[in-house]
Motif scaffolding. Structure first.
Motif, PDB file in Angstrom:
ATOM      1  N   PRO A   1       0.832  -1.205   0.000  1.00 16.62           N
ATOM      2  CA  PRO A   1       0.000   0.000   0.000  1.00 16.62           C
ATOM      3  C   PRO A   1       0.872   1.262   0.000  1.00 16.62           C
ATOM      4  O   PRO A   1       1.864   1.337   0.716  1.00 16.62           O
ATOM      5  N   TRP A   2       0.513   2.209  -0.816  1.00 13.53           N
ATOM      6  CA  TRP A   2       1.269   3.449  -0.875  1.00 13.53           C
ATOM      7  C   TRP A   2       0.466   4.559  -0.220  1.00 13.53           C
ATOM      8  O   TRP A   2      -0.755   4.568  -0.241  1.00 13.53           O
ATOM      9  N   ARG A   3       1.188   5.475   0.377  1.00 14.92           N
ATOM     10  CA  ARG A   3       0.557   6.538   1.145  1.00 14.92           C
ATOM     11  C   ARG A   3       0.873   7.887   0.515  1.00 14.92           C
ATOM     12  O   ARG A   3       2.025   8.173   0.190  1.00 14.92           O
ATOM     13  N   LEU A   4      -0.158   8.679   0.357  1.00 11.35           N
ATOM     14  CA  LEU A   4      -0.006  10.006  -0.225  1.00 11.35           C
ATOM     15  C   LEU A   4      -0.188  11.044   0.871  1.00 11.35           C
ATOM     16  O   LEU A   4      -1.237  11.097   1.529  1.00 11.35           O
ATOM     17  N   THR A   5       0.859  11.851   1.090  1.00 12.43           N
ATOM     18  CA  THR A   5       0.800  12.907   2.098  1.00 12.43           C
ATOM     19  C   THR A   5       1.148  14.236   1.452  1.00 12.43           C
ATOM     20  O   THR A   5       1.570  14.293   0.297  1.00 12.43           O
ATOM     21  N   GLY A   6       1.002  15.304   2.203  1.00 15.14           N
ATOM     22  CA  GLY A   6       1.379  16.613   1.691  1.00 15.14           C
ATOM     23  C   GLY A   6       0.181  17.444   1.281  1.00 15.14           C
ATOM     24  O   GLY A   6      -0.977  17.003   1.359  1.00 15.14           O
TER      25      GLY A   6
ATOM     26  N   ARG B   1       1.690  14.956 -10.051  1.00 13.42           N
ATOM     27  CA  ARG B   1       3.105  14.812  -9.719  1.00 13.42           C
ATOM     28  C   ARG B   1       3.290  14.427  -8.259  1.00 13.42           C
ATOM     29  O   ARG B   1       4.225  13.693  -7.914  1.00 13.42           O
ATOM     30  N   ALA B   2       2.390  14.900  -7.384  1.00 14.61           N
ATOM     31  CA  ALA B   2       2.445  14.498  -5.971  1.00 14.61           C
ATOM     32  C   ALA B   2       2.223  12.998  -5.837  1.00 14.61           C
ATOM     33  O   ALA B   2       2.912  12.316  -5.066  1.00 14.61           O
ATOM     34  N   ALA B   3       1.256  12.468  -6.585  1.00 12.72           N
ATOM     35  CA  ALA B   3       1.005  11.030  -6.559  1.00 12.72           C
ATOM     36  C   ALA B   3       2.201  10.266  -7.116  1.00 12.72           C
ATOM     37  O   ALA B   3       2.594   9.222  -6.566  1.00 12.72           O
ATOM     38  N   ALA B   4       2.782  10.767  -8.183  1.00 12.88           N
ATOM     39  CA  ALA B   4       3.946  10.097  -8.784  1.00 12.88           C
ATOM     40  C   ALA B   4       5.123  10.086  -7.813  1.00 12.88           C
ATOM     41  O   ALA B   4       5.847   9.085  -7.719  1.00 12.88           O
ATOM     42  N   ARG B   5       5.328  11.164  -7.092  1.00  8.94           N
ATOM     43  CA  ARG B   5       6.404  11.208  -6.092  1.00  8.94           C
ATOM     44  C   ARG B   5       6.181  10.140  -5.023  1.00  8.94           C
ATOM     45  O   ARG B   5       7.117   9.428  -4.626  1.00  8.94           O
ATOM     46  N   ALA B   6       4.933  10.033  -4.527  1.00  6.03           N
ATOM     47  CA  ALA B   6       4.631   9.068  -3.475  1.00  6.03           C
ATOM     48  C   ALA B   6       4.847   7.640  -3.970  1.00  6.03           C
ATOM     49  O   ALA B   6       5.371   6.790  -3.243  1.00  6.03           O
ATOM     50  N   LEU B   7       4.448   7.361  -5.199  1.00  9.67           N
ATOM     51  CA  LEU B   7       4.636   6.027  -5.772  1.00  9.67           C
ATOM     52  C   LEU B   7       6.117   5.700  -5.935  1.00  9.67           C
ATOM     53  O   LEU B   7       6.556   4.575  -5.655  1.00  9.67           O
TER      54      LEU B   7
ATOM     55  N   GLU C   1       5.344  16.904  -2.825  1.00  8.89           N
ATOM     56  CA  GLU C   1       5.178  18.005  -3.780  1.00  8.89           C
ATOM     57  C   GLU C   1       4.978  19.319  -3.031  1.00  8.89           C
ATOM     58  O   GLU C   1       4.170  19.405  -2.102  1.00  8.89           O
ATOM     59  N   PRO C   2       5.734  20.380  -3.389  1.00  7.39           N
ATOM     60  CA  PRO C   2       5.551  21.672  -2.713  1.00  7.39           C
ATOM     61  C   PRO C   2       4.133  22.205  -2.873  1.00  7.39           C
ATOM     62  O   PRO C   2       3.466  21.948  -3.877  1.00  7.39           O
TER      63      PRO C   2
END
Length: 298
Positions: free
Chosen positions: A26-31, A96-102, A125-126
């Motif tokens: 499982p991947w987690r998206l934060t920020g 891009r935020a999702a791609a960074r998390a992945l 992602e900023p």
């Protein structure tokens, strides 16, 4: 003179994440973009497509460590976002935020095929959009028949073989910008000029799209002032130019607001009273900053 730019119904951003481990964890998206990305997931605004094959970066430059990591990757994920122009840049930032998390979760590399670069995945992602934060790349070429003689104070043997074209403005519905005819030694100065032009164009374009969400075209002036200095440029449309291995590049050709010179190439003209050469003036009007430029074979 006005230049009419078409506004497409939708714009697409694409990011590639190479996978060194099976995408089952499982991947987690934060920020700051996590809520928008999770809400868009599974819709055209954010789609994840798994490809069970290695991804080939083409001419994208890689460090030795990145090449080793790429060789360990047997498959990849395509992270795409398709949204109307007035949703920019938020839709692209969420993707891009999702791609960074992945990339962080699956220990892979994060590529932006449009800019031709590798993006860091360690940090989220900023929150604020900044065009210089990896959204802009460069295609740097030297004419096949170019020669670079020693610097000549009289300007009679100045090198003029450099061409620089931006990569990434298409993401926002703009043509790319190009500078043609500068001295090879002045790559930094030329890139600073193009970066400034790109930033002004993107800021104006995003503001227009936000204020006119139903518009399908936008007219801009061919003269672009660049305060606070005396520098100004003229934007002249040019036909799509081939970019070997990367498809065609839609671009505007930039030339000085004053001074002689054909519209077919960029010629930088100094303001009245400046006694140096054209390339002297190009560098004198710029503030040196890091460009991240990588030369590409013509």
């Amino acid at each position: 003179m006005k230049i009419v730019l078409p506004l497409p119904a939708a714009l697409t951003s694409l990011f590639i994440v190479t996978l060194t481990v099976a995408p089952v964890t499982p991947w987690r998206l934060t920020g700051p973009h996590s809520r928008a990305a999770l809400a868009a997931l599974g819709t055209p605004r954010l789609r994840l497509t798994r490809h069970p094959t290695p991804w080939k970066p083409g001419a994208i430059p890689l460090t030795p460590d990145e090449r080793r990591l790429l060789r360990r990757s047997g498959q990849h994920l395509a992270v795409s976002s398709t949204a109307p122009p007035h949703a920019s840049p938020a839709a692209a930032q969420a993707a891009r935020a999702a791609a960074r998390a992945l990339a962080r979760t699956y220990e892979g590399l994060l590529f932006d095929p449009l800019t031709g670069g590798v993006l860091p995945a360690r940090h989220p992602e900023p929150a604020a959009f900044d065009l210089t934060d990896g959204w802009l790349g460069w295609d740097v070429r030297v004419h096949d028949d170019a020669t670079c003689p020693p610097w000549d104070p009289a300007g009679t043997a100045a090198c003029d073989g450099l061409t620089i074209t931006s990569r990434g403005l298409r993401r926002f519905g703009l043509p790319e910008v190009t500078l043609d005819g500068a001295a090879c030694a002045h790559t930094l100065c030329a890139a600073n000029l193009l970066r400034t032009v790109a930033a002004r164009l993107v800021a104006g374009h995003l503001a227009f799209a936000s204020a006119h969400p139903g518009a399908r075209r936008r007219a801009i002036d061919d003269h672009l002032p660049l305060p606070p200095g005396p520098l100004g440029v003229r934007l002249t449309p040019c036909a799509p130019a081939p970019s070997p291995g990367r498809g065609s590049i839609r671009r505007l050709r930039v030339r000085p607001a004053t001074g002689p010179g054909p519209a077919a190439c960029l010629q930088v003209g100094p303001p009245s009273g400046f006694t140096g050469s054209l390339n002297d003036w190009l560098c004198a009007t710029q503030t040196p900053v890091r460009t991240g430029l990588t030369p590409t074979a013509a």
